[in-house]
Design an enzyme around this catalytic site. Structure first.
Site, PDB file in Angstrom:
ATOM      1  N   GLU A 224       0.824  -1.205   0.000  1.00  0.00           N
ATOM      2  CA  GLU A 224       0.000   0.000   0.000  1.00  0.00           C
ATOM      3  C   GLU A 224       0.866   1.266   0.000  1.00  0.00           C
ATOM      4  O   GLU A 224       0.475   2.284  -0.572  1.00  0.00           O
ATOM      5  CB  GLU A 224      -0.964  -0.035   1.181  1.00  0.00           C
ATOM      6  CG  GLU A 224      -2.052  -1.086   0.950  1.00  0.00           C
ATOM      7  CD  GLU A 224      -2.949  -1.311   2.141  1.00  0.00           C
ATOM      8  OE1 GLU A 224      -4.176  -1.156   1.989  1.00  0.00           O
ATOM      9  OE2 GLU A 224      -2.437  -1.651   3.229  1.00  0.00           O
TER      10      GLU A 224
ATOM     11  N   GLU B 292      -4.413  -9.355   3.354  1.00  0.00           N
ATOM     12  CA  GLU B 292      -5.201  -9.024   4.543  1.00  0.00           C
ATOM     13  C   GLU B 292      -6.376  -9.966   4.772  1.00  0.00           C
ATOM     14  O   GLU B 292      -6.735 -10.257   5.934  1.00  0.00           O
ATOM     15  CB  GLU B 292      -5.708  -7.579   4.450  1.00  0.00           C
ATOM     16  CG  GLU B 292      -4.655  -6.517   4.758  1.00  0.00           C
ATOM     17  CD  GLU B 292      -3.811  -6.137   3.564  1.00  0.00           C
ATOM     18  OE1 GLU B 292      -3.074  -5.135   3.659  1.00  0.00           O
ATOM     19  OE2 GLU B 292      -3.870  -6.844   2.525  1.00  0.00           O
TER      20      GLU B 292
END
Length: 257
Positions: free
Chosen positions: A111, A131
């Site tokens: 990210e 995730e």
């Protein structure tokens, strides 16, 4: 001894910001977030600097959020501090930033890469958003940005399976500016940065602003909803179970709550 989780230096109009927790796979805890935020602010407010390069010490670029720090109660500070994860994924910027990736950029590490304006990677680099495997969501910009950078069906597969991709595939999908020999990402990123730093600062600022304008406006409308989902999942039983299972190296037992 001072904790230097992030190193900072400047040279010829370029800021070099280096993640420096190699023994922890450069995982993001509160200290790293605070120091990274300060480094980005230092770069943005120095009129002599044109472009920044983000690199990392050790064999892993960044493994994402430090899950042990999350369990210890640092989750809100890491995820929802000013600028979001690492103090930069949701921070408005005027100047270009290049990621120099060797090794794995996973979860929050990827990210950070997606928050950058350009990416140079070594051929052994990998990128992934795992995730869902631990009961969380790629809420530091990953779920918002990935589908805008590559075909949505491929982004959906990466988000829903958590399976990473290699540098060659990332280059093919348009995520990278350069794919170079392993261990040469920083060198190549600095060469790219030097080409940028030679140009007029107001031109760089205006060009970057206009190039990113549509995406920035779209993201601004979605961050609030993104953070609601992230906060809900971070507080869920499944997140506690998924992170515990990861730390204990066992299969998670999901409850859906």
């Amino acid at each position: 001894m001072t904790d230097t989780s992030v190193l900072y230096e400047s040279r010829d109009g370029i800021a070099l910001i280096t993640l420096n927790r190699p023994a922890q796979r450069n995982a993001i805890n509160t200290t790293l977030s605070d120091q990274f935020r300060a480094a980005i602010e230092r770069f943005e407010t120095n009129p002599d600097l044109r472009v920044a390069v983000i690199a990392a010490n050790g064999p892993v670029f960044c493994a994402g959020m430090d899950l042990k720090a999350f369990v210890a109660g640092e989750g809100d500070a890491i995820l929802f501090g000013p600028g979001g994860l690492a103090g930069m994924v949701a921070r408005p910027r005027r100047k270009p930033v290049i990621a120099a990736v060797d090794g794995a950029a996973l979860a929050g590490g990827f990210e950070i890469v997606l928050a950058c304006d350009m990416v140079v990677a070594g051929e052994s680099a990998t990128f992934g958003l795992p995730e869902a495997r631990i009961g969380l969501v790629a809420g530091a910009g990953g779920a918002l940005r990935l589908g805008a950078r590559m075909p949505r069906v491929v982004a959906n597969e990466m988000l829903l399976t958590g399976t990473p991709i290699g540098a060659a595939r990332a280059m093919e999908l348009g995520l990278l500016n350069r794919c170079v020999a392993s261990g040469k990402a920083l060198e190549a990123a600095l060469e790219l940065a030097a080409q940028i730093a030679a140009n007029a600062p107001l031109s760089l600022e205006a060009s970057l602003h206009l190039a990113n304008l549509a995406e920035q406006r779209a993201e601004a409308a979605f961050w609030e909803e993104n953070n609601c989902h992230l906060a809900r999942l971070a507080a869920s039983d499944d997140a506690s179970e998924g992170i515990g299972a990861f730390i204990e190296k066992r299969a998670p037992r999901w409850s859906g709550s």
